[in-house]
Design an enzyme around this catalytic site. Sequence first.
Site, short mmCIF file in Angstrom:
data_model
loop_
_atom_site.label_atom_id
_atom_site.label_comp_id
_atom_site.label_asym_id
_atom_site.label_seq_id
_atom_site.Cartn_x
_atom_site.Cartn_y
_atom_site.Cartn_z
N TYR A 167 19.03 -2.70 7.11
CA TYR A 167 17.84 -3.66 7.77
C TYR A 167 17.59 -4.91 6.91
CZ TYR A 167 15.37 -0.40 4.41
OH TYR A 167 14.79 0.24 3.44
N ARG B 26 9.97 -4.61 -3.34
CA ARG B 26 10.76 -3.43 -3.45
C ARG B 26 12.07 -3.84 -3.82
NH1 ARG B 26 11.54 -0.04 1.50
NH2 ARG B 26 13.65 -0.95 1.42
N HIS C 93 13.85 2.16 -0.37
CA HIS C 93 12.63 2.98 -0.34
C HIS C 93 12.59 4.16 -1.25
CE1 HIS C 93 9.00 4.61 1.68
NE2 HIS C 93 9.59 5.80 1.86
#
Lengths: 401, 325
Positions: free
Chosen positions: A306, A293, A297
């Site tokens: 993160y 990805r 998100h």
Amino acid sequence: MTVESTAARTPRRSAGTKAGTTGTKRTTSTTKKAVGAKKSTEPALVQLLTPEGKRVKNAQFDGYVDGITAEELRGLYRDMVLTRRFDAEATSLQRQGELGLWASLLGQEAAQIGSGRALRDDDYVFPTYREHGVAWCRGVDPANLLGMFRGVNNGGWDPNGNNFHLYTIVIGSQTLHATGYAMGVAKDGADSAVIAYFGDGASSQGDVAEAFTFSAVYNAPVVFFCQNNQWAISEPTEKQSRVPLYQRAQGYGFPGVRVDGNDVLANLAVTKWALERARAGEGPTLVEAFTYRMGAHTTSDDPTRYRHDDERAAWEAKDPILRLRRHLESAHHADEGFFAELEAESEALGKRVREAVRAMPDPDHFAIFENVYADGHALVDEERAQFAAYQASFADEDGGK
Amino acid sequence: MAEKMALAKAINESLRRALDADPKVLVMGEDVGKLGGVFRVTDGLQKDFGESRVIDTPLAESGIVGTAIGLALRGYRPVVEIQFDGFVFPAYDQIVTQLAKMHARSLGKVKLPVVVRIPYGGGIGAVEHHSESPESLFAHVAGLKIVSPSNASDAYWMMQQAVQSDDPVIFFEPKRRYWDKGEVDTEAIPGPLHAARVVREGTDLTLAAYGPMVKLCQEVAGAAAEEGRSLEVLDLRSVSPIDFDAIQRSVEKTRRLVVVHEAPVFFGSGAEIAARITERCFYHLEAPVLRVGGYHAPYPPARLEESYLPDLDRVLDAVDRSLAY
Ligand SMILES: Cc1ncc(C[n+]2csc(CCOP(=O)(O)OP(=O)(O)O)c2C)c(N)n1
């Protein structure tokens, strides 16, 4: 209970509820430690095109794409480019406030177009909320995908129109629907197949485990297509599983295979193989498309909290579109004219989508009460009438101006 | 020490205090670690307390609650986060069939001090399953306690009390109020967890609400005051148990009651309150207890939520109707 007074009244609406942006509040990250760095012991992937665009041999899967024509290859390329363009347009529409949220598929084009183009019209697709490329392959108008992200509906298309089910937001639910649908296909004696899309995070859900169990026990003609994009929001795949995901299938008694998710040809071949197994009555298959990805998100997410930028950089080198372009160029399957034309087509698509979204009207307020039941319901009728009387109490005032 | 902070921050501070005070307290859920949760409610906790106290779990709600039950059986006090209201249902089985009933089944021998945090309610323009108010679905189940703070101070103190409770507590957090700031006195002595509170005194009618609707009811009372009406506002704070004594006291004074919640009116918490208060205050009431809430329809897409959710006008409309009796 009835609305007692329908006399004209001045709206007293003040600091009431206002729809804002979707909830997550942004702050910048203080901790930036790499997580999810891949070990060198990762199992081999099925790959037919290297990141440099070189065609490599694979004894098991070559047969599924050997006869592919230059025109078909250009078609796959076109699908990926247009899907990426559509996705980018949706992302910027979200930034401009035209959409409340967007879940980008950036980086996952090959997994979606490869698997999507392996399907027959009579196959049935159960997507998550990110399968914009698969929707493209099914002929769903891209603008229709945006209604739920704009907040004008909770679906937006007739699933039976293109055998493409509505997007599913509750993680994993659709894998059971796909299994049940496939059980129905088998009962009917049909030879179509069903494909269920889900993410690496979803593989942890009980529903997915149950879908595996049912599909194995009833030998359902279903392909489980897991796009392992390495992350479930902030959690790396290692927080979901200690074994490579494709290996899960073994415990349920059906085959699992890991494919290079950024290689459109490999995705096409492996999905064709799995669909053929389903059609031939050999039951379910798990395909794990190993991909990435590239974006957040969703537009509400902040991946800087993160994950490292260099992780993305490493995956950019494996870009699915670039890879096929290199192959097309080195094999002389496409000329400058083709790429220029496609560029123009992309721009036109972006423009069309932008205009379609901006022209999308807000739903009528009474839509709240529509389609709650197929056969109607007395309480819904009563509440609709109350709502109408309440609305009319303002309309009187407005109309009397 | 009184300090002004947002409701989300108050929960964060409260969890921090709980983790600090008792090594058996754990925080668990999807994305609660590095990301600090999608609403940042658990921001920084993993950094300070480590991955064994603040646990990023697999994406599996039944697993989250089920393992929390096991940890509680082993003496831990898990505080689990369900990311959004609509995603509690994979865990509903564990909550309803196990978490709620274990104490009774063990003849009182087993205690399950599990807190299930659920950001709930609408008004933030989200997609499907991110705006629901399922509290009644839990209130119907004996063995669970259900609370919902409306302001930062309550969020702080009610979380302390929920963590200390030996019963399972479903802690509904009003997500659209997460960024509302309020005074939090971290040295105060809090009132009982399940006691309602009068947040505004009045004489003509009582508005009863909890969580996100308390602020709205305060605005309604303000608007009504301009029209010469004195409304009392009760923050119920707890949905199971409900502080009926406090509602009764208020209704005996004002003789009128309107209950406001976001959840559908049909079989909602307002129905229970209306029935009980009608029983308790039959001779005091000047009007039937009225309810304002959501419709018997799926929570609508974002562009329609303003029509679905109770707002100033809809509550004032109910106030008018009650006063017209
Ligand atoms: C049952 C449930 N729990 C939590 C969520 C919130 N949520 C939305 S997407 C997501 C991560 C999904 O990760 P993955 O399955 O890997 O799919 P991806 O989005 O990466 O494609 C989460 C936790 C949800 N939608 N449904």
